[in-house]
Motif scaffolding. Structure first.
Motif, PDB file in Angstrom:
ATOM      1  N   SER A  86       0.703  -1.023   0.109  1.00  0.00           N
ATOM      2  CA  SER A  86       0.118   0.011  -0.053  1.00  0.00           C
ATOM      3  C   SER A  86       0.823   1.303   0.075  1.00  0.00           C
ATOM      4  O   SER A  86       0.519   2.299  -0.743  1.00  0.00           O
ATOM      5  N   VAL A  87       1.887   0.993   0.935  1.00  0.00           N
ATOM      6  CA  VAL A  87       2.866   2.533   0.881  1.00  0.00           C
ATOM      7  C   VAL A  87       3.542   2.549  -0.555  1.00  0.00           C
ATOM      8  O   VAL A  87       3.540   3.556  -1.001  1.00  0.00           O
ATOM      9  N   SER A  88       3.957   1.322  -1.021  1.00  0.00           N
ATOM     10  CA  SER A  88       4.544   1.574  -2.326  1.00  0.00           C
ATOM     11  C   SER A  88       3.623   2.196  -3.513  1.00  0.00           C
ATOM     12  O   SER A  88       4.012   2.925  -4.348  1.00  0.00           O
ATOM     13  N   LEU A  89       2.238   1.587  -3.580  1.00  0.00           N
ATOM     14  CA  LEU A  89       1.483   2.076  -4.310  1.00  0.00           C
ATOM     15  C   LEU A  89       1.004   3.505  -4.258  1.00  0.00           C
ATOM     16  O   LEU A  89       0.941   4.377  -5.097  1.00  0.00           O
ATOM     17  N   ALA A  90       0.950   3.985  -3.042  1.00  0.00           N
ATOM     18  CA  ALA A  90       0.711   5.470  -2.763  1.00  0.00           C
ATOM     19  C   ALA A  90       1.926   6.289  -3.331  1.00  0.00           C
ATOM     20  O   ALA A  90       1.729   7.260  -4.032  1.00  0.00           O
ATOM     21  N   TRP A  91       3.134   5.933  -3.167  1.00  0.00           N
ATOM     22  CA  TRP A  91       4.251   6.738  -3.751  1.00  0.00           C
ATOM     23  C   TRP A  91       4.243   6.444  -4.939  1.00  0.00           C
ATOM     24  O   TRP A  91       4.523   7.783  -5.623  1.00  0.00           O
ATOM     25  N   MET A  92       3.934   5.496  -5.673  1.00  0.00           N
ATOM     26  CA  MET A  92       3.744   5.330  -7.167  1.00  0.00           C
ATOM     27  C   MET A  92       2.845   6.293  -7.682  1.00  0.00           C
ATOM     28  O   MET A  92       3.191   6.914  -8.583  1.00  0.00           O
ATOM     29  N   LEU A  94       1.952   8.914  -6.530  1.00  0.00           N
ATOM     30  CA  LEU A  94       2.120  10.458  -6.185  1.00  0.00           C
ATOM     31  C   LEU A  94       3.132  11.044  -7.208  1.00  0.00           C
ATOM     32  O   LEU A  94       3.573  12.124  -7.460  1.00  0.00           O
ATOM     33  N   ALA A  95       3.906   9.723  -7.983  1.00  0.00           N
ATOM     34  CA  ALA A  95       5.276  10.051  -8.599  1.00  0.00           C
ATOM     35  C   ALA A  95       4.621  10.333  -9.922  1.00  0.00           C
ATOM     36  O   ALA A  95       3.722   9.932 -10.512  1.00  0.00           O
ATOM     37  N   PRO A  96       5.693  11.051 -10.668  1.00  0.00           N
ATOM     38  CA  PRO A  96       5.192  11.362 -12.099  1.00  0.00           C
ATOM     39  C   PRO A  96       5.496   9.941 -12.869  1.00  0.00           C
ATOM     40  O   PRO A  96       6.802   9.967 -13.424  1.00  0.00           O
ATOM     41  N   MET A  97       4.678   9.187 -13.267  1.00  0.00           N
ATOM     42  CA  MET A  97       4.735   8.006 -13.892  1.00  0.00           C
ATOM     43  C   MET A  97       3.469   7.877 -14.832  1.00  0.00           C
ATOM     44  O   MET A  97       2.521   8.432 -14.800  1.00  0.00           O
ATOM     45  N   PRO A  98       4.052   7.258 -16.003  1.00  0.00           N
ATOM     46  CA  PRO A  98       2.897   6.657 -17.170  1.00  0.00           C
ATOM     47  C   PRO A  98       1.566   6.329 -16.273  1.00  0.00           C
ATOM     48  O   PRO A  98       1.781   5.339 -15.616  1.00  0.00           O
TER      49      PRO A  98
END
Length: 122
Positions: A86-92, A94-98
């Motif tokens: 869940s933490v990894s998903l939240a960071w992802m 929030l990150a500029p990713m496709p």
């Protein structure tokens, strides 16, 4: 000669997996137990002494035996894995990713969580 090379390959896989598992103890986000399980599996094919050591290890041995006997995962580990995902998903998110990468990773992690919670509790 061929048999010796195959045994060497199993030993290399066992050592690499065990090394990644040990690194996972200190590096958040890198799982430990799956790599130790892989190390025990590979050692069982090419390094019986390492396999015996892992099975007798006070910390990892019980987890390996539970997995081999019942494919069981401790409930605490399930909760911790879901929290980390869940933490990894939240960071992802929030990150500029496709967007396609965000959706793809989310689907894969949801699948892992569903699979994990279908395993028996240890």
């Amino acid at each position: 000669m061929r048999r010796a090379l195959i045994a060497l390959a199993w030993r290399c896989l066992a050592l690499l997996s065990l090394a990644l598992g040990i690194v996972g103890i200190f590096l958040p986000g890198l799982p430990t137990v799956p790599f130790v399980l892989l190390a025990a599996w590979a050692a069982g094919r090419g390094w019986p002494r390492l396999e015996a050591w892992l099975l007798d290890h006070p910390r990892w041995g019980p987890d390996i035996r539970r997995w081999r006997e019942r494919r069981a995962i401790p409930r605490k580990a399930k909760w911790l894995a879901c929290a980390m995902m869940s933490v990894s998903l939240a960071w992802m998110w929030l990150a500029p990713m496709p967007l396609s990468a965000q959706i793809g990773v989310s689907i894969v992690l949801a699948g892992v969580a569903i699979w994990m919670w279908q395993r028996p509790d240890a």
